[in-house]
Design an enzyme around this catalytic site. Structure first.
Site, PDB file in Angstrom:
ATOM      1  N   CYS A  74       0.894  -1.218  -0.050  1.00  0.00           N
ATOM      2  CA  CYS A  74      -0.052   0.062  -0.220  1.00  0.00           C
ATOM      3  C   CYS A  74       0.819   1.390  -0.157  1.00  0.00           C
ATOM      4  O   CYS A  74       1.459   1.388   1.043  1.00  0.00           O
ATOM      5  CB  CYS A  74      -0.952   0.000   1.271  1.00  0.00           C
ATOM      6  SG  CYS A  74      -2.145   1.443   1.343  1.00  0.00           S
ATOM      7  N   CYS A 198      -5.180   6.109  -3.705  1.00  0.00           N
ATOM      8  CA  CYS A 198      -4.651   4.791  -3.622  1.00  0.00           C
ATOM      9  C   CYS A 198      -3.182   5.011  -4.447  1.00  0.00           C
ATOM     10  O   CYS A 198      -3.073   5.355  -5.494  1.00  0.00           O
ATOM     11  CB  CYS A 198      -5.376   3.654  -4.642  1.00  0.00           C
ATOM     12  SG  CYS A 198      -4.388   2.353  -4.550  1.00  0.00           S
TER      13      CYS A 198
END
Length: 261
Positions: A74, A198
């Protein structure tokens, strides 16, 4: 038992941070992690991140999606973890840390803007209607018209399951917004919904836009729903190297988790 936690966000992508250097967090309890990330009955977050000891680097990043499953890399979470590590006094302005996809280097400014080195990308699959690549997590990148009006949750889920099956992929919808600037909205697997930002997604978008010749710049600005990020990179013989994700981070609040016995 009560365990301190910290809430961080990076361009709207939010995370529960836990200092787990003493290994007191119940790592295997997926139901509990999902509960903590629930926005109605828990703390609420896109994911939960543990900072753990590492023998090779300053610390280790262990990331869980909001569904409780341990996940792939991530980018925004990694940036927020760098800020958390400095808050804890583990690092100063530079660091290296290990994550599920290997070692990452990063720098952080006094105003908590983090420049995070992402993995090199050696395989970009260009299809007639989309581009697919892995920037630490798998990403489908697709240009659309009228991005603002798109039902990202609905259309993202169709592609996430219909094209990529149970294992799935993150789905990024993109619209040009000027020279070397792109608007991005992302459906994230594991969250199973649109997120405000994101990090691995905007990284994938920047590389995909360069690969498909929609930009010739090696520094691209990405407008996510939660704010602006930048991605810079170098073209390699096979793909891209020295890929960096750059953007702000912020501690939102801190508290205590009531842990299960």
């Amino acid at each position: 038992m009560q365990l301190p936690f910290y809430k961080y966000q990076g361009t709207g992508n939010d995370f529960i941070m836990v200092d787990n250097r003493e290994e007191s967090f119940p790592v295997g309890d997926m139901e509990y992690i999902s509960f903590l990330c629930d926005r109605r009955i828990g703390i609420g977050a896109d994911g939960l991140i543990l900072l753990e000891n590492d023998s090779e680097t300053d610390f280790k990043m262990v990331y869980f999606n909001s569904d409780g499953n341990q996940s792939s890399m991530c980018g925004n979470g990694g940036r927020c973890l760098v800020a958390f590590a400095r808050y804890l006094g583990i690092i100063q302005n530079t660091t290296t840390f290990n994550a599920i996809d290997g070692m990452h280097a990063a720098t952080i400014t006094d105003d908590n803007r983090v420049k995070l080195q992402m993995r090199d990308v050696t395989d970009v699959k260009e299809k007639p209607d989309y581009t697919f690549l892995d920037t630490g997590s798998p990403h489908h990148v697709q240009l659309v018209d009228n991005l603002k009006m798109l039902d990202v949750a609905k259309e993202g889920a169709k592609l996430r399951y219909g094209m990529y099956g149970q294992q799935g992929s993150n789905i990024n919808f993109v619209e040009p917004n000027g020279a070397n600037i792109f608007k991005v909205r992302t459906y994230e697997r594991g969250v199973e919904d649109e997120t405000l930002s994101c990090g691995t997604g905007v990284t994938a978008v920047a590389l995909a836009m360069h690969h498909t010749k929609r930009t010739d710049s090696n520094r691209v600005r990405l407008h996510a729903e939660g704010g602006e990020l930048e991605v810079e990179f170098e073209v390699a013989t096979n793909g891209y190297k020295n890929v960096f994700l750059i953007g702000p981070t912020k501690m939102v609040f801190k508290g205590e988790i009531v842990c299960k016995n």
